[in-house]
Enzyme design. Sequence first.
Site, short mmCIF file in Angstrom:
data_model
loop_
_atom_site.label_atom_id
_atom_site.label_comp_id
_atom_site.label_asym_id
_atom_site.label_seq_id
_atom_site.Cartn_x
_atom_site.Cartn_y
_atom_site.Cartn_z
N ARG A 74 0.86 -1.18 0.00
CA ARG A 74 0.00 0.00 0.00
C ARG A 74 0.89 1.24 0.00
O ARG A 74 1.95 1.25 0.62
CB ARG A 74 -0.92 0.02 1.22
CG ARG A 74 -2.24 -0.72 1.02
CD ARG A 74 -3.10 0.00 0.00
NE ARG A 74 -4.36 -0.67 -0.27
CZ ARG A 74 -4.56 -1.51 -1.27
NH1 ARG A 74 -3.56 -1.85 -2.07
NH2 ARG A 74 -5.75 -2.03 -1.50
N GLU A 84 -3.30 7.42 -3.21
CA GLU A 84 -4.42 6.51 -3.46
C GLU A 84 -5.19 6.14 -2.21
O GLU A 84 -6.28 5.55 -2.32
CB GLU A 84 -3.91 5.23 -4.12
CG GLU A 84 -3.30 5.42 -5.48
CD GLU A 84 -2.81 4.10 -6.06
OE1 GLU A 84 -3.37 3.67 -7.08
OE2 GLU A 84 -1.88 3.51 -5.49
N HIS A 96 -0.65 1.07 -10.58
CA HIS A 96 -1.46 0.12 -9.82
C HIS A 96 -1.98 -1.00 -10.72
O HIS A 96 -3.19 -1.25 -10.83
CB HIS A 96 -2.64 0.84 -9.15
CG HIS A 96 -3.07 0.17 -7.87
ND1 HIS A 96 -3.39 0.88 -6.74
CD2 HIS A 96 -3.23 -1.14 -7.54
CE1 HIS A 96 -3.73 0.04 -5.76
NE2 HIS A 96 -3.63 -1.19 -6.23
#
Length: 440
Positions: free
Chosen positions: A345, A374, A400
């Site tokens: 992440r 994000e 991503h």
Amino acid sequence: MKLEKDRDVLSLKGVSVRYVDSTVALHPTSLDVKQGEFLVLLGASGAGKSTLLRSINGLVLPTKGEVSIPGLAGGVVNAKTLREHRKRCGMVFQQHHLIGRQSVLRNVLMGKLGDRGAFASLWPWSKKDKLEALTVIEVIMNPGPDPWSPSQLREYLVDADAMMAFMTDSVTKESLLNAPRLKTISCALKGYDNFDLRACAQAGVSVTFVPDLLTEPTAELAIGLAIAAGRNVLQGDAATRAGYSGWRPALYGTGLHGSVASVIGLGKVGQAILARLAGFGCARLLGVDPSVRLDQVELVTLDEAVSTSDYVFLAVPLVSDTRHLVDSRMLQLSKKGQILVNVGRGSVVDERAVVDALANEQLGAYAADVYEMEDWLLPDRPREIHPGLTNNARTVLTPHIGSAVRRVRFEIEMRAAENLVRSLRGESLSDVAVEASAAA
């Protein structure tokens, strides 16, 4: 809506659509569709199939011409009658494929008819089909690719029984304030930290996710990013395109063979990365995860891993304890010239600290598929990727795409759709997201 078969007809009269840049999306089209009829559109990409369907269902308003339907106030679809029209129109959806001998619901989810096609049922389904599709007669799809704004999402959730969410979506407490019918949110993703699980639970909304289908492609990408960063693949590509005159002693990098590699976070993705690293002949494979015991990896502390490793792979979820796990302190401890790869992440990494570590050459390279910007639920998140990363020759950045494999994305979306259907049927669910795993 009760219709009289001989009289009630949905009509398009000279409907055309032109975008603001003058591109013609749909040439003037006229047609009538009676109650119970189905419309199948076939044609090459760009022929206007999708635009015609969206015009019928009010997702796109015609530039010229009109769409009329019996019983609608004023008889014509326009900005004022749009919501009423969508409730009256039974269903409009697009598929690139239709499958024979499959149910209506299954064909909503997936289909097969040639290379390109579109399918629309313009009137409410039969009783049998309604029961099969859980009486979900209206499906509103974001034509994309950009996500709906928070205000748009709130508008569409007013009448929604269910929501299918993707990586660009976020659901907050405010999203749910005016969603009285919402029963479930089915996420076509693995990391669900952009969804306020506490607010969903308080509103009686279940949240499901897809925990396993992203594992293999994400691990593959992690290895690809590591090789691209360590072996200067992007710089070599640019140099070759600029003019290649033969081999020169340049762009020497770091290979996986003979290196020390560590994986931080030994969940499914972390273990899949380890399995792939095992074939590269690394000198040592280290793992960091206090909750996991594995025979095939040497378990060490975080400080030991970063201080001795040539490659470090981040595969941890975003929770309160892992935000900015990689910060300036950790980077100062890292082995000089280290290759850092993040497929977990974005906010696990302090991007500003990474920029500083690249500038003073503590880090040899940084590769990432995820970014701080994000993580929508974090109020202090940056709004863009740090320019010190995007403007740096020693970074490899992908948008991503960890799960961006056609077969895998299809399986993920089908699993999410099936989770949604099971939830609405009241069946037991195994892929339920729990608040304890959400980011604080």
